[in-house]
Design a protein around this motif. Structure first.
Motif, PDB file in Angstrom:
ATOM      1  N   THR A 159      27.883  41.300  42.590  1.00  0.00           N
ATOM      2  CA  THR A 159      28.618  41.447  41.341  1.00  0.00           C
ATOM      3  C   THR A 159      29.980  40.767  41.429  1.00  0.00           C
ATOM      4  OG1 THR A 159      27.519  43.545  40.903  1.00  0.00           O
ATOM      5  CG2 THR A 159      29.546  43.122  39.706  1.00  0.00           C
ATOM      6  N   GLU A 160      30.633  40.987  42.545  1.00  0.00           N
ATOM      7  CA  GLU A 160      31.924  40.344  42.781  1.00  0.00           C
ATOM      8  C   GLU A 160      31.798  38.825  42.679  1.00  0.00           C
ATOM      9  OE1 GLU A 160      35.765  39.565  43.640  1.00  0.00           O
ATOM     10  OE2 GLU A 160      34.838  41.441  43.022  1.00  0.00           O
TER      11      GLU A 160
ATOM     12  N   SER B  71      31.317  37.673  39.170  1.00  0.00           N
ATOM     13  CA  SER B  71      32.576  37.810  38.440  1.00  0.00           C
ATOM     14  C   SER B  71      33.428  36.566  38.620  1.00  0.00           C
ATOM     15  CB  SER B  71      33.353  39.021  38.947  1.00  0.00           C
ATOM     16  OG  SER B  71      32.629  40.200  38.715  1.00  0.00           O
ATOM     17  N   GLN B  72      33.495  36.100  39.851  1.00  0.00           N
ATOM     18  CA  GLN B  72      34.326  34.926  40.118  1.00  0.00           C
ATOM     19  C   GLN B  72      33.764  33.685  39.452  1.00  0.00           C
ATOM     20  OE1 GLN B  72      36.452  36.360  44.118  1.00  0.00           O
ATOM     21  NE2 GLN B  72      35.910  34.207  43.866  1.00  0.00           N
TER      22      GLN B  72
ATOM     23  N   SER C 116      32.035  33.651  36.807  1.00  0.00           N
ATOM     24  CA  SER C 116      32.326  33.812  35.393  1.00  0.00           C
ATOM     25  C   SER C 116      33.736  33.337  35.078  1.00  0.00           C
ATOM     26  CB  SER C 116      32.169  35.280  35.009  1.00  0.00           C
ATOM     27  OG  SER C 116      32.499  35.490  33.662  1.00  0.00           O
ATOM     28  N   ARG C 117      34.682  33.809  35.866  1.00  0.00           N
ATOM     29  CA  ARG C 117      36.066  33.395  35.649  1.00  0.00           C
ATOM     30  C   ARG C 117      36.218  31.897  35.769  1.00  0.00           C
ATOM     31  NH1 ARG C 117      40.943  36.003  38.532  1.00  0.00           N
ATOM     32  NH2 ARG C 117      40.690  33.901  39.295  1.00  0.00           N
TER      33      ARG C 117
ATOM     34  N   LYS D  60      36.065  37.935  33.782  1.00  0.00           N
ATOM     35  CA  LYS D  60      35.296  38.298  34.965  1.00  0.00           C
ATOM     36  C   LYS D  60      34.434  39.516  34.702  1.00  0.00           C
ATOM     37  CE  LYS D  60      38.284  41.411  37.512  1.00  0.00           C
ATOM     38  NZ  LYS D  60      39.518  41.567  38.249  1.00  0.00           N
ATOM     39  N   GLY D  61      34.904  40.366  33.776  1.00  0.00           N
ATOM     40  CA  GLY D  61      34.110  41.527  33.414  1.00  0.00           C
ATOM     41  C   GLY D  61      32.742  41.127  32.896  1.00  0.00           C
TER      42      GLY D  61
ATOM     43  N   GLY E 106      30.960  38.570  33.827  1.00  0.00           N
ATOM     44  CA  GLY E 106      30.126  38.272  34.977  1.00  0.00           C
ATOM     45  C   GLY E 106      29.620  39.547  35.629  1.00  0.00           C
ATOM     46  N   ALA E 107      30.508  40.523  35.721  1.00  0.00           N
ATOM     47  CA  ALA E 107      30.134  41.777  36.355  1.00  0.00           C
ATOM     48  C   ALA E 107      29.021  42.465  35.564  1.00  0.00           C
ATOM     49  CB  ALA E 107      31.355  42.691  36.448  1.00  0.00           C
TER      50      ALA E 107
ATOM     51  N   THR F 105      30.187  49.253  36.389  1.00  0.00           N
ATOM     52  CA  THR F 105      31.194  48.188  36.442  1.00  0.00           C
ATOM     53  C   THR F 105      32.609  48.731  36.546  1.00  0.00           C
ATOM     54  OG1 THR F 105      31.337  48.128  34.035  1.00  0.00           O
ATOM     55  CG2 THR F 105      29.843  46.552  35.074  1.00  0.00           C
TER      56      THR F 105
ATOM     57  N   GLU G 296      31.884  42.901  25.219  1.00  0.00           N
ATOM     58  CA  GLU G 296      31.451  41.802  26.084  1.00  0.00           C
ATOM     59  C   GLU G 296      29.942  41.676  26.139  1.00  0.00           C
ATOM     60  OE1 GLU G 296      33.792  41.238  29.554  1.00  0.00           O
ATOM     61  OE2 GLU G 296      35.379  40.964  28.068  1.00  0.00           O
TER      62      GLU G 296
END
Lengths: 176, 176
Positions: A13-14, A17-18, A20-21, A27-28, A30-31, A52, A62
């Motif tokens: 997930t982390e 998130s990255q 996604s950013r 980033k949320g 992506g999570a 999340t 989102e």
DNA sequence: TAGAACGTTTAGTAATTACTAAACGCAGTA
DNA sequence: TACTGCGTTTAGTAATTACTAAACGTTCTA
């Protein structure tokens, strides 16, 4: 050394998130996608909230944009007022969907403004140093053509309903 | 109704600023590129400053990242301490350059983390509900494959040194 | 060696974007 | 008709990002 599944999910997930950013999304987002993507069953909003750590409000908005992009799907069950969400797992499908989405976006508006600039130049209604006008004309035209090329490419990709990425890659590899 | 060249340039710059923002870059970056792109001659930093309304500091840093991306080129003249900047007008070249740039980026780091997640799963060192682990394994693997496909595509594009976009579009159009 | 003309760096500010908390509205249920 | 469980909206806050202003370091010139 063994890893707990829950830990692994968290790391994954982390990572998403990255990513996604990096692509300019929150980033949320992506999570949320990651959680859904790793879930065997569709999840209700509340479950996404707990997994999340975001608030209901955030997830609500989102998850909606994710749905608009075609990256997740919303469904409901009879006799159950909750909405359930699941990730689209065919990424190729998602890409096409995202490309479609982009076509009616802010981006398109901007591209259109370049088009207008070009039209003014074509109609000869621009005053100023003649040589410079000619130069600018040429440049704007080149940019417009580039945009068209991109657009054609995108359209082509969108139309490849049936082909998987592997095939596209294969075709491109012929060009090497 | 005629338009002044200066006005036209300004509109164009505005348009590129928005496009820049849309792609997640600072709008100032788009403005700088626009100014350079419409200039028949290379411009010194100060000239960019006056034409964009940004400060020296901002232009200095942003023009540098533009240069890293291969969208502008910096040059100097003998007996002149100023640096001069001009826009790359071969967009295809720029794209390749940007793709190359991305390869050593934050994005790649994140992708690599997915790879690591996958490796843990492959090595069987993940504890948890068996069925779920299997499911997660499958999903992570699919994502990784997708990334690889993207990567191959990017590499293919990078290698098309000599082909113009028109040709690529033509090839893709065959697929319709 | 002082001064001027550059580009760069830095420290702080403005603007934007992502998010939270809480109110709200709308079913369905008692 | 009130109550509960849900998703949405909204108003405000936190975090991030883009930018400014000004000090700085260099290099060239006088």
């Amino acid at each position: 050394m063994t890893t707990k599944l829950s830990q692994l999910k968290q790391d994954f997930t982390e990572g998403l998130s990255q990513i996604s950013r990096f692509w300019g999304f929150p980033k949320g987002m992506g999570a949320i996608f990651a959680v859904l993507y790793l879930s065997p069953a569709p999840l209700p909003l509340d479950e996404i909230v707990t997994q999340t750590g975001l608030t209901k409000g955030a997830v609500s908005t989102e998850v909606r944009t994710l749905a608009r992009m075609g990256l997740v799907h919303r469904s409901s069950r009879l006799g159950d007022r909750k909405d359930y969400y699941e990730a689209e797992s065919d990424f190729y499908k998602s890409i096409r969907s995202i490309l479609k989405e982009r076509q009616n976006s802010e981006f398109d508006r901007a591209v259109r403004s370049v088009q207008e600039t070009l039209e003014k130049l074509e109609s000869g209604s621009v005053s100023g140093d003649e040589a410079e006008v000619a130069f600018v004309h040429e440049r704007v035209k080149a940019l417009q053509e580039f945009f068209n090329a991109i657009d054609n490419l995108a359209s082509a990709v969108i139309k490849l309903e049936s082909l998987g990425f592997r095939n596209v890659a294969k075709i491109l590899s012929v060009l090497k």
